[in-house]
Design a protein around this motif. Structure first.
Motif, PDB file in Angstrom:
ATOM      1  N   LYS A   1       0.823  -1.205   0.000  1.00  0.00           N
ATOM      2  CA  LYS A   1       0.000   0.000   0.000  1.00  0.00           C
ATOM      3  C   LYS A   1       0.857   1.255   0.000  1.00  0.00           C
ATOM      4  O   LYS A   1       0.541   2.250  -0.664  1.00  0.00           O
ATOM      5  CB  LYS A   1      -0.920  -0.005   1.225  1.00  0.00           C
ATOM      6  CG  LYS A   1      -1.904   1.172   1.260  1.00  0.00           C
ATOM      7  CD  LYS A   1      -2.863   1.046   2.436  1.00  0.00           C
ATOM      8  CE  LYS A   1      -3.869   2.195   2.439  1.00  0.00           C
ATOM      9  NZ  LYS A   1      -4.821   2.070   3.577  1.00  0.00           N
TER      10      LYS A   1
ATOM     11  N   PRO B   1       2.926   1.722  -3.987  1.00  0.00           N
ATOM     12  CA  PRO B   1       2.046   1.113  -4.999  1.00  0.00           C
ATOM     13  C   PRO B   1       2.707   0.937  -6.360  1.00  0.00           C
ATOM     14  O   PRO B   1       2.195   0.196  -7.196  1.00  0.00           O
ATOM     15  CB  PRO B   1       0.873   2.105  -5.071  1.00  0.00           C
ATOM     16  CG  PRO B   1       1.432   3.404  -4.587  1.00  0.00           C
ATOM     17  CD  PRO B   1       2.432   3.051  -3.542  1.00  0.00           C
TER      18      PRO B   1
ATOM     19  N   GLN C   1      -3.550  -5.089  -3.087  1.00  0.00           N
ATOM     20  CA  GLN C   1      -3.092  -3.756  -3.462  1.00  0.00           C
ATOM     21  C   GLN C   1      -2.602  -3.717  -4.903  1.00  0.00           C
ATOM     22  O   GLN C   1      -2.714  -2.693  -5.572  1.00  0.00           O
ATOM     23  CB  GLN C   1      -1.942  -3.319  -2.529  1.00  0.00           C
ATOM     24  CG  GLN C   1      -2.299  -3.290  -1.059  1.00  0.00           C
ATOM     25  CD  GLN C   1      -3.327  -2.224  -0.728  1.00  0.00           C
ATOM     26  OE1 GLN C   1      -3.378  -1.165  -1.362  1.00  0.00           O
ATOM     27  NE2 GLN C   1      -4.164  -2.495   0.261  1.00  0.00           N
ATOM     28  N   ARG C   2      -2.042  -4.830  -5.381  1.00  0.00           N
ATOM     29  CA  ARG C   2      -1.438  -4.883  -6.711  1.00  0.00           C
ATOM     30  C   ARG C   2      -1.859  -6.190  -7.396  1.00  0.00           C
ATOM     31  O   ARG C   2      -1.143  -7.185  -7.358  1.00  0.00           O
ATOM     32  CB  ARG C   2       0.092  -4.811  -6.591  1.00  0.00           C
ATOM     33  CG  ARG C   2       0.818  -4.621  -7.928  1.00  0.00           C
ATOM     34  CD  ARG C   2       0.647  -3.197  -8.443  1.00  0.00           C
ATOM     35  NE  ARG C   2       1.020  -3.085  -9.836  1.00  0.00           N
ATOM     36  CZ  ARG C   2       2.102  -2.420 -10.284  1.00  0.00           C
ATOM     37  NH1 ARG C   2       2.901  -1.803  -9.439  1.00  0.00           N
ATOM     38  NH2 ARG C   2       2.354  -2.363 -11.570  1.00  0.00           N
TER      39      ARG C   2
END
Length: 445
Positions: free
Chosen positions: A158, A161, A216-217
């Motif tokens: 986070k 990013p 997050q990814r």
């Protein structure tokens, strides 16, 4: 006499050097030239040695980032990577000092380094746990490790990013073995049950960290570095223990990639504390994202056991190519050579070229090899004794020494980069670039 076709072509278009040749024709790029970082290109890398296990029953912390001077020279180290022409860096954040407690993190050093890496346009393969944990977590026998480590991994993803490549836990097998079977680090156990406990906690921690990173990814790329090992037993009647050891080297990746181990390995696991419910959880499926199998290879990864029981290092009887090909056929994952070096600075250039021959041979087999890593950028300390005692012996295995002066292997690597720096992962790989799309497939097609 009638004109031949070459005469007609020469009269119309000239004698070679045609306008279209630069687009992959006779005048196209052969793959030479320094890396550009283009999608689909082979990833040449180095790494910053960042191990931080505890020894002396937890009383002494080995922090190689400190012992190799990285905290004082991090800007210069990153600039060396840039100046060498490399676009990729295996980099380990100091997890043990960053994770202060549940939900509490110290981002001070990490923020500085990550910002500089981004400024220099270096692509990090971010290593989140390298042989040790924070004091408050104890060691790898702690069943709470997967929950707390996953929270840390999610917080890292986070906060940064822009990072896409991760190694959640470096060398899971080595971590579990050295900590709980060989009695060298952290909990310093020498038991099969301790080993299995550490193994299941580490793999579970890696899986759950991967889950939080993917939140997050979604298009994260996970480069799971693992030691590529083999034991050669020179006895007419091989013993069961060595046969089992040569299967246990697959254990971390079997659990990580949901690959059912052999029956004798499963029996070993169940006899030493893995429950059927835990086993079923591991076999439910591999983690999210794009999975890359990284194989670390040093000459000392291969050992020979003589008839009298003496153990000696075999250097490279099989080598990276043969051992990694066995791993590839087992898991069918794209491959990366994630670590290699030798401790003799004079021998390092030829070892570099030998590893590169292994990679070229693997490419000829049609195996997608993502990249290569000389590990590490800077000389290391006490790895000749596995960090088990704080002696301070400098291991001359870096591209640069501890004063940041180049070793002979640095020029060899520069030569390698100039010659091969723009090759693609597979031939004609510009047709198959690493896209920005999230990973979706869970089965082979």
């Amino acid at each position: 006499m009638a004109k031949g076709f070459l005469t007609h072509i020469t009269e119309k278009f000239g004698d070679g050097g045609y306008e279209g040749d630069q687009y992959g024709g006779a005048g196209g790029n052969d793959g030479s030239g320094l890396p550009t970082g283009a999608p689909g290109n082979f990833m040449f890398a180095t790494g910053i040695e960042c191990s931080y296990p505890t020894i002396d029953n937890g009383r002494t912390r080995r922090d190689l980032l400190a012992e190799c001077g990285h905290y004082d020279n991090w800007q210069k180290d990153l600039q060396l990577v840039k100046d060498l022409g490399l676009k990729v860096l295996r980099y380990g954040l100091p997890y043990y000092s960053m994770h202060k407690g549940p939900g509490r993190y110290d981002w001070g050093f990490a923020d500085l380094v990550m910002a500089e890496m981004q400024r220099l346009e270096i692509t990090p393969i971010l290593d989140l746990l390298h042989f040790g944990v924070p004091d408050w977590l104890g060691n790898f026998q702690n069943p709470e490790l997967p929950v707390h480590f996953a929270a840390f991994a999610g917080a890292v993803a986070k906060r940064y990013p822009w990072v896409r490549y991760y190694t959640p836990i470096n060398e899971i097998f080595v971590t579990a073995r050295m900590s709980a079977k060989d009695g060298a680090w952290n909990e310093q156990l020498c038991t099969d049950k301790g080993f299995v406990t550490a193994m299941k906690h580490l793999v579970a921690a890696s899986i759950m960290a991967n889950q939080k990173i993917a939140e997050q990814r979604p298009n994260c790329i996970i480069v799971q570095s693992e030691s590529a090992e083999y034991i050669h037993e020179l006895r007419a009647s091989p013993c069961a223990e060595i046969k089992l050891d040569n299967k246990l080297r697959f254990l971390s990746l079997d659990l990580l990639y949901a690959h059912h181990p052999d029956a004798d390995v499963l029996t070993y696991l169940l006899d030493n504390g893995l429950t059927r419910k835990e086993y079923d959880w591991f076999m439910a499926g591999e983690p999210p994202g794009y999975q890359i199998m990284g194989n670390d290879y040093y000459g000392r990864n291969e050992k020979i056991i003589l008839p009298n029981g003496e153990i000696c290092t075999s250097v490279d009887v099989l080598g990276w190519y043969n051992i990694t090909l066995e791993y590839y056929r087992r898991y069918r994952k794209p491959v990366m050579h994630t670590e290699t070096n030798v401790f003799d600075a004079k021998e390092a250039p030829i070892w570099l070229w030998k590893q590169w021959v292994n990679i070229l041979r693997m490419r000829q087999e049609g195996v997608p090899v993502l990249g290569f890593t000389w590990y590490s950028l800077i000389d290391q300390v006490d790895w000749d004794i596995g960090l088990t005692r704080k002696v301070g012996t400098v291991n001359a295995c870096g591209l640069y020494d501890l004063d940041r002066n180049p070793r002979p292997v640095e020029e060899a690597y520069r030569q390698l980069l100039r010659e091969y720096g723009q090759i693609t992962i597979v031939p004609h790989g510009e047709l198959f670039e690493v896209t920005r799309q999230p990973a979706t497939l869970k089965v082979e097609v």
